[in-house]
Scaffold this motif. Structure first.
Motif, PDB file in Angstrom:
ATOM      1  N   PHE A  39      -3.013  15.916 -20.328  1.00  0.00           N
ATOM      2  CA  PHE A  39      -2.095  15.551 -19.256  1.00  0.00           C
ATOM      3  C   PHE A  39      -2.764  14.667 -18.209  1.00  0.00           C
ATOM      4  CE2 PHE A  39       0.469  19.172 -20.803  1.00  0.00           C
ATOM      5  CZ  PHE A  39       1.703  18.536 -20.839  1.00  0.00           C
ATOM      6  N   THR A  40      -4.064  14.849 -17.990  1.00  0.00           N
ATOM      7  CA  THR A  40      -4.788  13.981 -17.055  1.00  0.00           C
ATOM      8  C   THR A  40      -4.834  12.550 -17.568  1.00  0.00           C
ATOM      9  OG1 THR A  40      -6.149  15.850 -16.315  1.00  0.00           O
ATOM     10  CG2 THR A  40      -6.961  13.629 -15.859  1.00  0.00           C
ATOM     11  N   VAL A  41      -5.172  12.400 -18.845  1.00  0.00           N
ATOM     12  CA  VAL A  41      -5.214  11.054 -19.447  1.00  0.00           C
ATOM     13  C   VAL A  41      -3.823  10.420 -19.432  1.00  0.00           C
ATOM     14  CG1 VAL A  41      -5.643   9.782 -21.586  1.00  0.00           C
ATOM     15  CG2 VAL A  41      -7.222  11.582 -20.862  1.00  0.00           C
ATOM     16  N   TRP A  42      -2.804  11.218 -19.734  1.00  0.00           N
ATOM     17  CA  TRP A  42      -1.423  10.720 -19.720  1.00  0.00           C
ATOM     18  C   TRP A  42      -1.034  10.239 -18.319  1.00  0.00           C
ATOM     19  CZ3 TRP A  42       3.355  14.268 -21.123  1.00  0.00           C
ATOM     20  CH2 TRP A  42       4.526  13.500 -21.067  1.00  0.00           C
ATOM     21  N   GLN A  43      -1.361  11.029 -17.292  1.00  0.00           N
ATOM     22  CA  GLN A  43      -1.034  10.649 -15.919  1.00  0.00           C
ATOM     23  C   GLN A  43      -1.755   9.365 -15.526  1.00  0.00           C
ATOM     24  OE1 GLN A  43       1.093  12.017 -13.786  1.00  0.00           O
ATOM     25  NE2 GLN A  43       0.562  10.756 -12.016  1.00  0.00           N
ATOM     26  N   LEU A  44      -3.021   9.267 -15.891  1.00  0.00           N
ATOM     27  CA  LEU A  44      -3.793   8.064 -15.565  1.00  0.00           C
ATOM     28  C   LEU A  44      -3.247   6.838 -16.288  1.00  0.00           C
ATOM     29  CD1 LEU A  44      -7.427   9.526 -15.617  1.00  0.00           C
ATOM     30  CD2 LEU A  44      -6.071   8.875 -13.607  1.00  0.00           C
ATOM     31  N   ALA A  45      -2.849   7.014 -17.554  1.00  0.00           N
ATOM     32  CA  ALA A  45      -2.295   5.890 -18.317  1.00  0.00           C
ATOM     33  C   ALA A  45      -0.986   5.410 -17.709  1.00  0.00           C
ATOM     34  CB  ALA A  45      -2.087   6.300 -19.774  1.00  0.00           C
ATOM     35  N   ALA A  46      -0.145   6.363 -17.267  1.00  0.00           N
ATOM     36  CA  ALA A  46       1.125   5.974 -16.658  1.00  0.00           C
ATOM     37  C   ALA A  46       0.915   5.301 -15.309  1.00  0.00           C
ATOM     38  CB  ALA A  46       2.024   7.204 -16.500  1.00  0.00           C
ATOM     39  N   ALA A  47      -0.073   5.795 -14.544  1.00  0.00           N
ATOM     40  CA  ALA A  47      -0.323   5.244 -13.207  1.00  0.00           C
ATOM     41  C   ALA A  47      -1.076   3.922 -13.244  1.00  0.00           C
ATOM     42  CB  ALA A  47      -1.100   6.266 -12.379  1.00  0.00           C
ATOM     43  N   SER A  48      -1.688   3.600 -14.372  1.00  0.00           N
ATOM     44  CA  SER A  48      -2.488   2.372 -14.437  1.00  0.00           C
ATOM     45  C   SER A  48      -1.652   1.111 -14.334  1.00  0.00           C
ATOM     46  CB  SER A  48      -3.293   2.352 -15.744  1.00  0.00           C
ATOM     47  OG  SER A  48      -2.411   2.216 -16.866  1.00  0.00           O
ATOM     48  N   GLY A  49      -0.382   1.196 -14.726  1.00  0.00           N
ATOM     49  CA  GLY A  49       0.480   0.019 -14.675  1.00  0.00           C
ATOM     50  C   GLY A  49       0.299  -0.925 -15.839  1.00  0.00           C
ATOM     51  N   ILE A  50      -0.548  -0.557 -16.805  1.00  0.00           N
ATOM     52  CA  ILE A  50      -0.759  -1.424 -17.967  1.00  0.00           C
ATOM     53  C   ILE A  50       0.496  -1.469 -18.824  1.00  0.00           C
ATOM     54  CG2 ILE A  50      -2.129  -1.732 -20.065  1.00  0.00           C
ATOM     55  CD1 ILE A  50      -4.452  -0.370 -18.642  1.00  0.00           C
ATOM     56  N   TRP A  51       1.159  -0.308 -18.942  1.00  0.00           N
ATOM     57  CA  TRP A  51       2.379  -0.227 -19.747  1.00  0.00           C
ATOM     58  C   TRP A  51       3.584   0.005 -18.849  1.00  0.00           C
ATOM     59  CZ3 TRP A  51      -2.036   2.647 -21.048  1.00  0.00           C
ATOM     60  CH2 TRP A  51      -2.717   2.191 -22.189  1.00  0.00           C
ATOM     61  N   ASN A  52       4.706  -0.524 -19.279  1.00  0.00           N
ATOM     62  CA  ASN A  52       5.955  -0.296 -18.576  1.00  0.00           C
ATOM     63  C   ASN A  52       6.338   1.176 -18.651  1.00  0.00           C
ATOM     64  OD1 ASN A  52       9.083  -0.193 -18.442  1.00  0.00           O
ATOM     65  ND2 ASN A  52       8.566  -2.242 -17.674  1.00  0.00           N
ATOM     66  N   GLN A  53       7.072   1.654 -17.623  1.00  0.00           N
ATOM     67  CA  GLN A  53       7.488   3.048 -17.600  1.00  0.00           C
ATOM     68  C   GLN A  53       8.406   3.400 -18.783  1.00  0.00           C
ATOM     69  OE1 GLN A  53       6.548   5.630 -15.339  1.00  0.00           O
ATOM     70  NE2 GLN A  53       4.977   4.056 -15.094  1.00  0.00           N
ATOM     71  N   THR A  54       9.035   2.398 -19.368  1.00  0.00           N
ATOM     72  CA  THR A  54       9.854   2.649 -20.559  1.00  0.00           C
ATOM     73  C   THR A  54       8.993   3.130 -21.710  1.00  0.00           C
ATOM     74  OG1 THR A  54      11.425   0.953 -19.882  1.00  0.00           O
ATOM     75  CG2 THR A  54      11.486   1.619 -22.184  1.00  0.00           C
ATOM     76  N   PHE A  55       7.764   2.644 -21.764  1.00  0.00           N
ATOM     77  CA  PHE A  55       6.872   3.003 -22.864  1.00  0.00           C
ATOM     78  C   PHE A  55       6.029   4.235 -22.541  1.00  0.00           C
ATOM     79  CE2 PHE A  55       7.480  -1.641 -23.160  1.00  0.00           C
ATOM     80  CZ  PHE A  55       8.121  -1.697 -24.384  1.00  0.00           C
ATOM     81  N   VAL A  56       5.491   4.309 -21.334  1.00  0.00           N
ATOM     82  CA  VAL A  56       4.640   5.438 -20.944  1.00  0.00           C
ATOM     83  C   VAL A  56       5.149   5.984 -19.610  1.00  0.00           C
ATOM     84  CG1 VAL A  56       2.281   6.255 -20.530  1.00  0.00           C
ATOM     85  CG2 VAL A  56       2.674   4.328 -22.068  1.00  0.00           C
ATOM     86  N   PRO A  57       6.135   6.878 -19.644  1.00  0.00           N
ATOM     87  CA  PRO A  57       6.641   7.462 -18.391  1.00  0.00           C
ATOM     88  C   PRO A  57       5.658   8.485 -17.835  1.00  0.00           C
ATOM     89  CG  PRO A  57       7.719   8.468 -20.257  1.00  0.00           C
ATOM     90  CD  PRO A  57       6.843   7.381 -20.817  1.00  0.00           C
ATOM     91  N   TYR A  58       5.816   8.800 -16.570  1.00  0.00           N
ATOM     92  CA  TYR A  58       4.987   9.830 -15.954  1.00  0.00           C
ATOM     93  C   TYR A  58       5.344  11.206 -16.537  1.00  0.00           C
ATOM     94  CZ  TYR A  58       3.215   6.744 -12.269  1.00  0.00           C
ATOM     95  OH  TYR A  58       2.575   5.747 -11.586  1.00  0.00           O
ATOM     96  N   PRO A  59       4.360  12.120 -16.580  1.00  0.00           N
ATOM     97  CA  PRO A  59       4.692  13.483 -17.004  1.00  0.00           C
ATOM     98  C   PRO A  59       5.800  14.113 -16.161  1.00  0.00           C
ATOM     99  CG  PRO A  59       2.318  13.186 -16.971  1.00  0.00           C
ATOM    100  CD  PRO A  59       2.910  11.944 -16.381  1.00  0.00           C
ATOM    101  N   SER A  60       5.828  13.806 -14.867  1.00  0.00           N
ATOM    102  CA  SER A  60       6.877  14.352 -13.998  1.00  0.00           C
ATOM    103  C   SER A  60       8.252  13.835 -14.406  1.00  0.00           C
ATOM    104  CB  SER A  60       6.594  13.993 -12.535  1.00  0.00           C
ATOM    105  OG  SER A  60       6.513  12.583 -12.368  1.00  0.00           O
TER     106      SER A  60
END
Length: 282
Positions: A39-60
């Motif tokens: 979940f930490t890696v997932w949160q960091l990946a979503a917050a990085s902005g590299i991918w659109n939220q459509t592809f990598v949404p936040y865990p929340s």
């Protein structure tokens, strides 16, 4: 002549019960740690902005989607009119029916193929052929033959579950020591007695492995099985949500399938421990 044996004092740092704490650590703490890292890696990946939220949404975001699918909100009941537990119930019902049919057929075929060599020579290529086919390769054919109701879904899951159960049971029966069977026959046991008292108990450990593999194959095919008229159903939910790029709901469906699969595999392990307590000991 004197022999001195150096007996080391007990290790004061070792917890009571010897290896209990390391065993508990491996069973509970390490999986929880891996979950936290995920979940930490997932949160960091979503917050990085590299991918659109459509592809990598936040865990929340996925959590909010889980709440929405599981409740009635703003006059909308779950997803497509069904709550998450109703989708999951329908999927589990289909999986249960398919696995029971597939495993029953696989066990019967495995016993037959393991006991009679010429039957194994005839049926083994067909099982290998079926095992190599991806579910989508013949699902559309099942839809043509059986319609779009429950029959093609359950049939697909049964066909996915049958080969692993049959192959594992065949291998287990073939591996039973011939000397044990011959000794039983020499002592007056009939073929049926030898099958019941020697072959089946010896084959049970590997057979349970085949049953678990069959359950996994059915689960991996459930989304394909629910491509048509799959709502209510987790596979239908995932397919419908993917049509609208609703990634959070897709992830909710994936997690529902994965977590329920873990629970069912745990139940199968518990049944195996009770049914085959001699596994690994004889």
């Amino acid at each position: 002549m004197s022999v001195f044996v150096d007996v080391a004092p007990p290790d004061a740092t070792r917890p009571p019960g010897g290896t209990r704490f390391p065993g508990w650590l491996a069973r509970v703490a390490l999986p929880l740690l891996s979950l936290l890292v995920f979940f930490t890696v997932w949160q960091l990946a979503a917050a990085s902005g590299i991918w659109n939220q459509t592809f990598v949404p936040y865990p929340s975001t996925v959590w909010r989607a889980f709440i929405d699918v599981s409740t009635t909100h703003d006059g909308v009941r779950g997803y497509a009119g069904y709550l998450l537990w109703e989708h999951l119930y329908m999927t589990l019902r289909r999986v249960f029916a398919g696995v029971v049919i597939g495993v029953a057929g696989g066990l019967a075929l495995g016993l037959l193929m393991g006991s009679i060599p010429w039957v194994r020579s005839v049926l083994e290529p067909w099982l290998t052929f079926l095992r190599a086919l991806p579910p989508l390769a013949y699902f559309f054919l099942l839809v043509i033959w059986l319609g779009i109701d429950e029959a093609p879904k359950v049939t697909l899951l049964a066909l996915a579950a049958l080969p692993p159960a049959a192959v594992a049971t065949t291998a287990a029966v073939v591996a039973v020591p011939v000397s044990l069977v011959e000794a039983a026959r020499a002592l007056g046991a009939s073929r049926r007695d030898a099958l019941r008292d020697i072959v089946i108990p010896s084959a049970l450990p590997e057979t349970f492995t085949g049953i678990r593999l069959a359950d996994g194959m059915a689960y991996s095919s459930v989304v394909a099985a629910e491509l048509f008229n799959g709502v209510p159903g987790i596979g239908g939910l995932v397919k419908d949500a993917s049509n609208y790029n609703n990634t959070p709901v897709v992830l909710v469906g994936i997690f529902a399938i994965g977590i329920s699969g873990l629970v069912i595999d745990g139940l199968l392990r518990a049944v195996e421990r009770r049914t085959v307590p001699w596994r690994g000991k004889a």
